[in-house]
Design an enzyme around this catalytic site. Structure first.
Site, PDB file in Angstrom:
ATOM      1  N   ASN A  18       1.656 -45.532  -6.508  1.00  0.00           N
ATOM      2  CA  ASN A  18       0.646 -44.511  -6.212  1.00  0.00           C
ATOM      3  C   ASN A  18      -0.736 -45.134  -6.407  1.00  0.00           C
ATOM      4  OD1 ASN A  18      -1.004 -42.311  -6.039  1.00  0.00           O
ATOM      5  ND2 ASN A  18      -0.279 -41.315  -7.918  1.00  0.00           N
ATOM      6  N   LYS A  20      -3.528 -43.948  -5.547  1.00  0.00           N
ATOM      7  CA  LYS A  20      -4.579 -42.933  -5.756  1.00  0.00           C
ATOM      8  C   LYS A  20      -5.787 -43.239  -4.854  1.00  0.00           C
ATOM      9  CE  LYS A  20      -2.738 -42.220 -10.346  1.00  0.00           C
ATOM     10  NZ  LYS A  20      -2.914 -41.618 -11.672  1.00  0.00           N
ATOM     11  N   HIS A 107       1.098 -33.658  -7.881  1.00  0.00           N
ATOM     12  CA  HIS A 107       0.620 -34.599  -8.900  1.00  0.00           C
ATOM     13  C   HIS A 107      -0.327 -33.853  -9.845  1.00  0.00           C
ATOM     14  CE1 HIS A 107      -1.430 -37.915 -10.846  1.00  0.00           C
ATOM     15  NE2 HIS A 107      -0.406 -38.668 -10.478  1.00  0.00           N
ATOM     16  N   GLU A 109      -3.062 -34.597 -11.013  1.00  0.00           N
ATOM     17  CA  GLU A 109      -4.471 -34.659 -10.596  1.00  0.00           C
ATOM     18  C   GLU A 109      -4.751 -33.633  -9.490  1.00  0.00           C
ATOM     19  OE1 GLU A 109      -4.559 -38.917  -9.943  1.00  0.00           O
ATOM     20  OE2 GLU A 109      -4.317 -39.201 -12.099  1.00  0.00           O
ATOM     21  N   GLU A 178       6.325 -36.814 -15.033  1.00  0.00           N
ATOM     22  CA  GLU A 178       5.103 -37.489 -15.468  1.00  0.00           C
ATOM     23  C   GLU A 178       4.402 -36.630 -16.529  1.00  0.00           C
ATOM     24  OE1 GLU A 178       3.605 -40.457 -12.268  1.00  0.00           O
ATOM     25  OE2 GLU A 178       2.642 -38.544 -11.939  1.00  0.00           O
ATOM     26  N   GLY A 184      -2.254 -42.683 -17.199  1.00  0.00           N
ATOM     27  CA  GLY A 184      -3.485 -43.450 -17.374  1.00  0.00           C
ATOM     28  C   GLY A 184      -3.916 -43.630 -18.824  1.00  0.00           C
ATOM     29  N   SER A 221       1.756 -44.402 -17.195  1.00  0.00           N
ATOM     30  CA  SER A 221       1.481 -45.641 -17.950  1.00  0.00           C
ATOM     31  C   SER A 221       2.610 -46.667 -17.911  1.00  0.00           C
ATOM     32  CB  SER A 221       1.112 -45.322 -19.406  1.00  0.00           C
ATOM     33  OG  SER A 221      -0.149 -44.688 -19.446  1.00  0.00           O
ATOM     34  N   GLY A 242       1.154 -45.851 -11.215  1.00  0.00           N
ATOM     35  CA  GLY A 242      -0.227 -45.735 -10.761  1.00  0.00           C
ATOM     36  C   GLY A 242      -0.961 -47.046 -10.905  1.00  0.00           C
TER      37      GLY A 242
END
Ligand code: PGA
Length: 259
Positions: A18, A20, A107, A109, A178, A184, A221, A242
């Site tokens: 991903n 992003k 997701h 986000e 997730e 992150g 992560s 990610g």
């Protein structure tokens, strides 16, 4: 890769990158061209599925670069609607026409920005209709994890998908577990904790929904240092990666394709 791919792919682990909005269009293309030989090697491994999920603007160009490598293409989101007056949105049908096999939906986000459970269920419906395999993200915030209420939280997120998934039990999909606090942050749950959570998700999907055509990935992560340990998740069906997937060399380390 486009065309019919749904025959046997669910039995292999999926490694999905991903990307992003970390890179611009030109930077994305440059990176793919630079590491094309490695991408070819990743795509040629018949025991795994590898997917690149660049931002929407780069889908077409990345698709052309990885054409015939065996690497799958995926998008990071799609519209909840059929074709129509929806300024700024991208239809699942267009993503399929661009060569996508996968699309991330829900997701954290996107959930934080605007996606409600209802919108997410609509997007999953659009993905199924277009012949895409959704990668549906679910995950608990840190406060919920600290209270030990992860499973109840995830069950609620899955209940919101119950009707759309029940109506498509023969369609393939992926759930990416997730934890929001792991994305992150450099923090992850332990493999036994993840295995436990995954078993609860699987139980819900099989017994409450009657699904069987799915994989459950872990995301949050994942990097080349912790990937070996995280592969102890039982059963291991793949990662949604990610930041660490931006460097294709590191992504290959995570997959364990290079030393
Ligand atoms: P991360 O992101 O690997 O950078 O934590 C994972 C994701 O958001 O899918």
């Amino acid at each position: 890769m486009s065309g019919l791919f749904f025959c046997s792919f669910m039995s292999k682990p999926l490694f999905a990158a991903n990307w992003k909005m970390y890179r611009s269009y030109a930077q994305t293309i440059e990176q793919c061209k630079k590491d094309l030989d490695l991408l070819r090697r990743l795509g040629a491994n018949a025991t795994i599925d590898v997917a690149l999920l660049p931002s929407t603007d780069a889908l077409s160009a990345v698709g052309q670069i990885v054409a015939a490598t065996g690497i799958y293409l995926g998008a990071q989101d799609c519209s909840a609607h059929d074709l129509g007056a929806y300024t700024g949105q991208v239809a699942a049908q267009s993503l399929r026409e661009l060569g996508c096999s996968f699309v991330i939906i829900g997701h954290s986000e996107r959930r934080a920005a605007s996606d409600t459970d209802e919108i997410i269920a609509q997007k999953v419906g659009q993905a199924f209709k277009a012949g895409l395999a959704p990668i549906i993200c679910i995950g608990e915030p840190e406060a919920v994890y600290n209270l030990g209420q992860t499973q109840q939280f995830l069950t609620k997120q899955l209940q919101a998908l119950q009707s759309i998934l029940s109506a498509h039990t023969t369609h393939h999909f992926n759930i990416a577990y997730e934890p929001v606090w792991a994305i992150g942050s450099g923090k992850t749950p332990t493999p036994p904790e993840i295995s436990n959570t995954i078993s609860c998700i699987r139980n819900f999907l099989e017994t409450e929904i009657g699904s069987s055509q799915f994989r459950i990935l872990y995301g949050g992560s994942v990097n080349q240092k912790n990937a070996g340990e995280l592969k102890n998740i039982e059963p291991f069906e793949g990662f949604l990666v990610g930041k660490a997937s931006l460097d294709i060399q590191e992504f290959a380390h995570i997959i364990n394709m290079i030393e």
